[in-house]
Design an enzyme around this catalytic site. Structure first.
Site, PDB file in Angstrom:
ATOM      1  N   THR A  63       0.875  -1.220  -0.020  1.00 23.04           N
ATOM      2  CA  THR A  63       0.022   0.041   0.122  1.00 23.04           C
ATOM      3  C   THR A  63       0.752   1.318   0.137  1.00 23.04           C
ATOM      4  OG1 THR A  63      -1.620  -1.302   1.047  1.00 23.04           O
ATOM      5  CG2 THR A  63      -1.917   1.170   1.050  1.00 23.04           C
ATOM      6  N   ASP A 174      -3.567   1.785  -2.456  1.00 23.56           N
ATOM      7  CA  ASP A 174      -2.923   3.046  -2.489  1.00 23.56           C
ATOM      8  C   ASP A 174      -3.654   4.099  -1.305  1.00 23.56           C
ATOM      9  OD1 ASP A 174      -5.566   3.167  -3.880  1.00 23.56           O
ATOM     10  OD2 ASP A 174      -5.329   5.203  -3.452  1.00 23.56           O
ATOM     11  N   GLY A 316      -9.881   1.944  -2.098  1.00 22.64           N
ATOM     12  CA  GLY A 316      -8.627   1.821  -2.324  1.00 22.64           C
ATOM     13  C   GLY A 316      -7.939   1.187  -1.090  1.00 22.64           C
ATOM     14  N   GLU A 317      -6.711   1.409  -0.867  1.00 23.96           N
ATOM     15  CA  GLU A 317      -6.000   0.931   0.164  1.00 23.96           C
ATOM     16  C   GLU A 317      -5.277  -0.462  -0.241  1.00 23.96           C
ATOM     17  OE1 GLU A 317      -7.843   0.820   4.004  1.00 23.96           O
ATOM     18  OE2 GLU A 317      -8.088   3.036   4.263  1.00 23.96           O
ATOM     19  N   GLY A 318      -5.850  -0.971  -1.222  1.00 22.06           N
ATOM     20  CA  GLY A 318      -6.086  -2.516  -1.336  1.00 22.06           C
ATOM     21  C   GLY A 318      -6.829  -3.497  -0.899  1.00 22.06           C
TER      22      GLY A 318
END
Lengths: 353, 353
Positions: A63, A174, A316-318
């Protein structure tokens, strides 16, 4: 490894391993093809890894965080200070990506690619800061070409370090307030589509914010004129440090024959940069999900990737990648662990009825 | 518990628990709603269980097997002997459902509801055989009304036994050569749609087989005239023992406030019977996936359920349910384990931009 070395190391999938995996799928105790996309996924991973019965054990989600000068234009519902705050939240284990990674048994690697704040050192924080946020792309390039290369190579080096610790599959993630705006700009630059088709609400801007975002993307494209045939130019002019870092991470994973599970809007922009730089990376990519962010469909179509999940995620973040990794692991376990008709003493079906 | 007792025990979801879960979702460190259907799923489970932060630990997939007299009409690509062979494969741990259940940490309970073979006793095989397969429904009812009730109550008793061992979520699965044909007939009877819209290729019949299957379903409906307002009549005339067993299992799970993850085509036919008997069960149901079998979409629409996954699966056994259970558990973990904005010291977004 330099960017050119990375790109030159990405070879085609292993057709022999794929053929062996296909044959095995057809001998397993189920009607042929009845596990649909899980079968195709296992065969893809066989081709990526060069193994007829691949096992996925070490799962890693990288991330990457970065800030964006373009937030000065008022494109996000959140203040920029949230980027470092969320990085600390990742490090403390309280964010969605931490919960989902624990659930799927992946380790999260948090990387500062360009947060606009001095981060306190932390044993789990990987420092690859290129600069304290990009420049405002409506006034000129987001970063210099040398910084774009640095972001790609730094992202690759993160994966190379993780490979040494064990990495069978890479998930991307991200964090960066405002980063749906450069991601949309990257997509517009590479697809030629107008901003209005690609820009979405991100973390939740209202109608006026949405119109402003689209105008900002159009202006950034007009001011910078990124060359669609030069992905490095696109990254430098309208990208971001975490976008470059993720593209580099993908290149490194593919160079080492590891599957890459691509998360949502920002990760997909990074995948477009990676494919722009190295078109042969495409079969190494697995699209985890279709984001609620409207332009994501256009980006996935350009990449010719069909997402595994469609759950209206837009975090997001994965987070989507974590779920995609679980499906990929499940697909590989089916290929590896199921009994064949012969082993189980089950009669096979007729060719056709 | 009798069928009437079961039905009377199924109450509405707990609105207070749902409201508390919604409030907590909105305080977690992510933009509100950014985890899309995972948020909705966690709130649904809160309402089902009456717990604002439900934990899913004991996961059970009940896979019910039965045979079908209608296979005499040539509706399957596989011989009937495959039903008991696959049951033995389940017991030996070699089938897809075993692999996926191991992966998601669920235990599989294999039930003989009406296999047309004498099964060797096995410590893991639950014997609830109503009869050795149904009668051929093109010549008259598949089973008597008393057998239909027996299949429902036996299915419920399986879940009641498992509740005593620990069951936080129920996944459903099926095995039975030919069982897409009665499932399609159930769907036609309840929706009023013609067989051609609902019948699919099952394990893999060719075009001629598909046309024959549709004609068989039409004939069964014409001969038996099941009453669409009487789900028990539909089950008896054109159903199957595993379909009744699964419907009963769903009723028992809902009566005990446990979420039910419905697998593919056959399990969805069972869900339609359950909803026909007890309309208030609907919010207890979670559709795991959209099957490749063409009529499945019609069935899900009739149930007003939106599937979580769309992976072209068409195997049954509970394979889709296993993946759906994992997503449901992940959704609940997010609700329970994520940090709030306050706990993590993260700034909240503006109301709108």
């Amino acid at each position: 490894m330099s960017l050119q070395q990375l790109i030159s190391q990405i070879g085609p999938l292993d057709k022999q391993a794929m053929s062996a995996a296909r044959s095995r799928q057809d001998m397993l105790t189920k009607p042929q093809g009845s596990l649909g996309r899980l079968e195709a996924l296992s065969i893809q991973v066989a081709g990526i890894t060069g193994t007829p019965r691949p096992r996925i054990e070490q799962k890693v989600i990288v991330t990457m965080a970065g800030d964006h000068g373009v937030v000065a234009e008022g494109v996000s519902a959140y203040p920029q200070e949230v980027t470092p705050q969320m990085v600390y939240n990742f490090l403390a284990g309280g964010a969605a990506i931490n919960v989902l990674s624990r659930y799927v048994g992946a380790r999260v690697v948090v990387v500062d690619m360009g947060v606009a704040a001095e981060m306190e050192p932390h044993p789990k924080l990987v420092d690859k800061k290129v600069a304290s946020g990009t420049a405002n792309m409506v006034a000129g390039p987001a970063m210099g070409r040398a910084q774009a290369i640095e972001s790609l190579e730094s992202g690759a080096s993160v994966v190379e370090n993780e490979l040494a610790r064990g990495l069978d599959i890479l998930g991307t993630g991200d964090m960066g307030i405002g980063n749906t705006t450069p991601s949309a700009a990257v997509a517009c630059a590479l697809t030629g589509r107008p901003a209005a088709d690609v820009v979405g609400r991100g973390t939740g801007v209202d109608d006026a914010g949405l119109a402003r975002k689209a105008a900002v993307v159009e202006k950034a494209l007009a001011v910078n004129r990124p060359d669609p045939d030069d992905a490095l130019d696109v990254l430098a002019k309208v990208g971001g440090f975490e976008i470059g870092g993720l593209a580099g991470a993908m290149l490194a994973a593919a160079a080492h024959r590891r599957p890459v599970v691509v998360d949502g809007f920002i990760s997909t922009a990074a995948a477009m940069i990676a494919v722009g730089l190295a078109p042969q990376i495409r079969p190494y990519l697995i699209a985890a999900h279709r984001s609620q962010e409207q332009g994501h469909r256009i980006m996935l179509d350009w990449l010719d990737l069909k997402p595994l999940l469609d759950l209206d995620l837009r975090l997001g973040e994965g987070t989507g990648a974590a779920l995609g990794i679980a499906l990929t692991e499940a697909a590989c376990r089916i290929l590896d662990e199921m009994a064949t008709f012969g082993e189980a003493g089950v009669s096979e079906g007729e060719e056709s009825l």
